[in-house]
Design a protein around this motif. Structure first.
Motif, PDB file in Angstrom:
ATOM      1  N   LEU A 194      -4.112 -18.805 -21.988  1.00 39.10           N
ATOM      2  CA  LEU A 194      -4.297 -18.295 -20.640  1.00 39.10           C
ATOM      3  C   LEU A 194      -3.174 -17.345 -20.239  1.00 39.10           C
ATOM      4  O   LEU A 194      -3.419 -16.373 -19.496  1.00 39.10           O
ATOM      5  N   GLU A 200      -3.069  -8.335 -15.693  1.00 45.08           N
ATOM      6  CA  GLU A 200      -2.066  -7.613 -14.908  1.00 45.08           C
ATOM      7  C   GLU A 200      -1.843  -6.206 -15.448  1.00 45.08           C
ATOM      8  O   GLU A 200      -1.668  -5.260 -14.679  1.00 45.08           O
ATOM      9  N   VAL A 257      -9.825 -15.701 -16.344  1.00 42.77           N
ATOM     10  CA  VAL A 257      -8.781 -15.926 -15.343  1.00 42.77           C
ATOM     11  C   VAL A 257      -9.409 -16.172 -13.972  1.00 42.77           C
ATOM     12  O   VAL A 257      -8.967 -17.051 -13.223  1.00 42.77           O
ATOM     13  N   ARG A 301      -3.687 -13.643 -18.659  1.00 42.56           N
ATOM     14  CA  ARG A 301      -3.113 -13.187 -17.390  1.00 42.56           C
ATOM     15  C   ARG A 301      -2.312 -11.912 -17.592  1.00 42.56           C
ATOM     16  O   ARG A 301      -2.330 -11.011 -16.733  1.00 42.56           O
ATOM     17  N   LEU A 320       4.573 -10.246 -13.136  1.00 43.50           N
ATOM     18  CA  LEU A 320       4.623 -11.549 -13.796  1.00 43.50           C
ATOM     19  C   LEU A 320       6.020 -12.146 -13.837  1.00 43.50           C
ATOM     20  O   LEU A 320       6.191 -13.268 -14.324  1.00 43.50           O
ATOM     21  N   ASP A 371      -8.875 -19.667 -11.993  1.00 42.82           N
ATOM     22  CA  ASP A 371      -8.257 -19.651 -10.670  1.00 42.82           C
ATOM     23  C   ASP A 371      -9.174 -20.269  -9.620  1.00 42.82           C
ATOM     24  O   ASP A 371      -8.713 -20.985  -8.725  1.00 42.82           O
ATOM     25  N   GLU A 398     -10.471 -11.124 -17.813  1.00 45.13           N
ATOM     26  CA  GLU A 398     -10.673 -11.100 -16.361  1.00 45.13           C
ATOM     27  C   GLU A 398     -11.647 -12.193 -15.920  1.00 45.13           C
ATOM     28  O   GLU A 398     -11.418 -12.871 -14.919  1.00 45.13           O
TER      29      GLU A 398
END
Length: 305
Positions: free
Chosen positions: A8, A16, A77, A12, A30, A81, A74
């Motif tokens: 993960l 970003e 994540v 991420r 980050l 989330d 994408e």
């Protein structure tokens, strides 16, 4: 050669980079250094055996393969989330525990629970059901709906349903009774709700006495006896005899013509189902207010009909 594994954190990082368009901006977002982000990208490209970024004069652009990987990252994540937010919200959801008896919970509350849940989806409702409310119910619940007299619950209790009792049976059973010469109730068989000692509710001997009808306190040989009211109602609906029906509890069965009245109504003053206050919280007050409103509406509808 083993397949590349992307955790993960890598996903991420890719998201970003896609959002910021540069390794340095992604590093800032980050909380990492730009060399650390560059190293992670190179390590990822080595694992896949192909480039995922084009290094430009200013910033970066994903390759075709990188775009496919970014789309997966994408989506993953976003779902992770969303799940995390949901789990956190669930831990914060207030839970109200309602203590009551089997009759109220199974015959009145459960058919209406969806209405409360729709009005207050943020509140979890737990039912703590017993045959009779014990003295120490507050150890397991936040508030209670209990059957009895006002003197049992104190001045803070609110009467939700007065004890209003009428004999009931199925329409088919009623038709057979009315075709006979004797009083329908005296023909039986009667379906009894037994109590452990002195009956806290109106029972058949008391009802028959109040209406000046004949009947043995021990009942007739063909009578049925149960220790929970839900079973009494099920037996009546199965055409096994005549039961005492508590208005408020069995209204939906009368409205659906699954049961019909076959005797006179008896009301017991100052006795019935009471809302007994417990813990003070916003969620508890919302449930208490809903119970008062819902029972009041049901009572008005029954009176009007």
């Amino acid at each position: 050669m083993s397949e590349p594994v992307i955790d993960l954190a890598w996903m991420r990082l890719l998201v970003e980079v896609g959002r910021k368009g540069s390794l340095s901006a992604a590093a800032d977002a980050l909380g990492l250094s730009q060399p650390a982000v560059s190293y992670q990208i190179r390590l990822l490209e080595q694992r896949f055996g192909l480039p995922i970024l084009h290094r430009l004069h200013r910033g970066v652009r994903f390759t075709e393969e990188g775009q496919r990987l970014l789309a997966i990252a994408e989506r993953t994540v976003t779902e992770v989330d969303a799940l995390q937010r949901s789990l956190r919200a669930a831990r914060r959801r207030p839970t109200v525990r309602l203590a009551t008896d089997y009759a109220f919970s199974s015959l009145w509350l459960i058919p209406r629970m969806h209405a409360f849940r729709q009005s207050h989806p943020e509140i979890d409702l737990q039912i703590v059901a017993t045959q009779r409310l014990g003295q120490h119910w507050r150890e397991d619940a936040d508030l209670a709906v209990a059957f009895g007299a006002r003197s049992e619950f104190g001045p803070g209790a609110i009467l939700l349903m007065p004890e209003r009792v009428v004999p009931v049976c199925t329409p088919a059973f009623s038709h057979r009774l009315t075709a006979a010469a004797a009083s329908p109730i005296e023909q039986g068989p009667l379906i009894h709700l037994e109590a452990e000692s002195v009956s806290p509710w109106l029972d058949w001997p008391t009802y028959l006495s109040s209406r000046q009808l004949s009947g043995s306190p021990q009942g007739s040989p063909g009578d049925l006896r149960f220790n929970t009211y839900a079973l009494v109602v099920q037996a009546a609906m199965a055409g096994q005899g005549i039961a005492l029906g508590w208005l408020g509890i069995i209204d939906h069965l009368l409205d659906a013509n699954l049961l019909v009245m076959t005797g006179e109504l008896v009301t017991v003053a100052e006795r019935g189902y009471w809302l007994v206050p417990g813990r003070a919280s916003e969620a508890v007050q919302l449930l208490a207010g809903w119970l008062v409103e819902e029972t009041s509406t049901s009572s008005l509808e029954r009176t009007a009909s």
